[in-house]
Scaffold this motif. Sequence first.
Motif, PDB file in Angstrom:
ATOM      1  N   GLU A  75       0.650  -1.064  -0.126  1.00 46.60           N
ATOM      2  CA  GLU A  75       0.055  -0.310   0.195  1.00 46.60           C
ATOM      3  C   GLU A  75       1.253   0.663   0.213  1.00 46.60           C
ATOM      4  O   GLU A  75       1.679   1.168   0.650  1.00 46.60           O
ATOM      5  N   ASP A  76       0.264   2.164  -1.007  1.00 47.52           N
ATOM      6  CA  ASP A  76       0.862   3.429  -0.387  1.00 47.52           C
ATOM      7  C   ASP A  76       0.041   4.450   0.169  1.00 47.52           C
ATOM      8  O   ASP A  76      -0.698   5.053  -0.265  1.00 47.52           O
ATOM      9  N   THR A  81      -4.067   8.851   1.378  1.00 49.04           N
ATOM     10  CA  THR A  81      -4.001   9.821   2.311  1.00 49.04           C
ATOM     11  C   THR A  81      -4.548  10.587   1.306  1.00 49.04           C
ATOM     12  O   THR A  81      -5.699  11.608   1.056  1.00 49.04           O
ATOM     13  N   ARG A  82      -3.417  11.274   0.442  1.00 51.26           N
ATOM     14  CA  ARG A  82      -3.938  11.996  -0.557  1.00 51.26           C
ATOM     15  C   ARG A  82      -4.793  12.600  -1.277  1.00 51.26           C
ATOM     16  O   ARG A  82      -5.870  13.102  -1.458  1.00 51.26           O
ATOM     17  N   THR A  83      -4.993  11.358  -2.030  1.00 54.60           N
ATOM     18  CA  THR A  83      -5.828  11.364  -2.826  1.00 54.60           C
ATOM     19  C   THR A  83      -7.846  11.551  -2.042  1.00 54.60           C
ATOM     20  O   THR A  83      -8.375  12.147  -1.948  1.00 54.60           O
ATOM     21  N   CYS A  84      -7.684  10.575  -0.199  1.00 57.04           N
ATOM     22  CA  CYS A  84      -8.416  10.906  -0.157  1.00 57.04           C
ATOM     23  C   CYS A  84      -9.045  12.665   0.893  1.00 57.04           C
ATOM     24  O   CYS A  84      -9.896  13.006   0.491  1.00 57.04           O
ATOM     25  N   LEU A  85      -7.678  13.182   0.950  1.00 57.04           N
ATOM     26  CA  LEU A  85      -7.784  15.047   1.018  1.00 57.04           C
ATOM     27  C   LEU A  85      -8.073  15.734   0.050  1.00 57.04           C
ATOM     28  O   LEU A  85      -7.761  16.502   0.216  1.00 57.04           O
ATOM     29  N   GLY A  86      -7.915  14.890  -1.372  1.00 58.16           N
ATOM     30  CA  GLY A  86      -8.084  15.394  -2.365  1.00 58.16           C
ATOM     31  C   GLY A  86      -6.632  16.707  -2.903  1.00 58.16           C
ATOM     32  O   GLY A  86      -6.780  17.290  -4.013  1.00 58.16           O
ATOM     33  N   GLU A  87      -5.113  15.908  -2.367  1.00 59.06           N
ATOM     34  CA  GLU A  87      -4.579  16.716  -3.091  1.00 59.06           C
ATOM     35  C   GLU A  87      -4.339  15.546  -3.948  1.00 59.06           C
ATOM     36  O   GLU A  87      -4.699  14.964  -4.638  1.00 59.06           O
ATOM     37  N   PRO A  88      -3.159  16.588  -5.073  1.00 56.69           N
ATOM     38  CA  PRO A  88      -2.567  16.236  -5.708  1.00 56.69           C
ATOM     39  C   PRO A  88      -1.399  15.069  -5.623  1.00 56.69           C
ATOM     40  O   PRO A  88      -0.812  15.237  -5.133  1.00 56.69           O
ATOM     41  N   LEU A  89      -1.789  14.420  -6.673  1.00 53.67           N
ATOM     42  CA  LEU A  89      -0.351  12.596  -6.581  1.00 53.67           C
ATOM     43  C   LEU A  89       0.977  13.230  -6.498  1.00 53.67           C
ATOM     44  O   LEU A  89       1.189  14.223  -8.360  1.00 53.67           O
ATOM     45  N   SER A  90       1.837  13.190  -6.479  1.00 54.39           N
ATOM     46  CA  SER A  90       3.515  13.831  -6.770  1.00 54.39           C
ATOM     47  C   SER A  90       3.575  11.831  -7.646  1.00 54.39           C
ATOM     48  O   SER A  90       3.951  10.727  -6.771  1.00 54.39           O
ATOM     49  N   THR A  91       4.562  11.708  -8.710  1.00 61.72           N
ATOM     50  CA  THR A  91       4.632  10.874  -9.663  1.00 61.72           C
ATOM     51  C   THR A  91       6.697  10.499  -8.807  1.00 61.72           C
ATOM     52  O   THR A  91       6.843   9.734  -9.433  1.00 61.72           O
ATOM     53  N   THR A  92       7.057  11.808  -8.640  1.00 61.37           N
ATOM     54  CA  THR A  92       7.882  11.939  -8.250  1.00 61.37           C
ATOM     55  C   THR A  92       8.813  12.032  -6.646  1.00 61.37           C
ATOM     56  O   THR A  92       7.796  13.368  -5.830  1.00 61.37           O
TER      57      THR A  92
END
Length: 94
Positions: A75-76, A81-92
């Motif tokens: 699990e990430d 958590t970021r997704t649930c908070l509506g924050e953008p995900l960073s791939t780097t």
Amino acid sequence: MTSEAILTVEAYFDALGTREMERILSHFAPDATWTIPGDPALTPWAGRRTGPEEIRQSLTAFFADGLITDYRVFEDSLGITRTCLGEPLSTTPA
């Protein structure tokens, strides 16, 4: 997590276990993003894919030689958590 969400996750993993591509892909939205870290030149299933057809390419490569007999999901938590908070995900990494 709601019981509907739990059932959805269980159905996805059941489908993944069968390697039946249409069952697996039925769990992805048209704009789903699938990212497996790594160099696609070295591991053809690695890289970023968008949408069920590109995800199919990754999974087809993943299952192709029949050598993968055990698969574990790690699990990430930060990404969830970021997704649930509506924050953008960073791939780097930061």
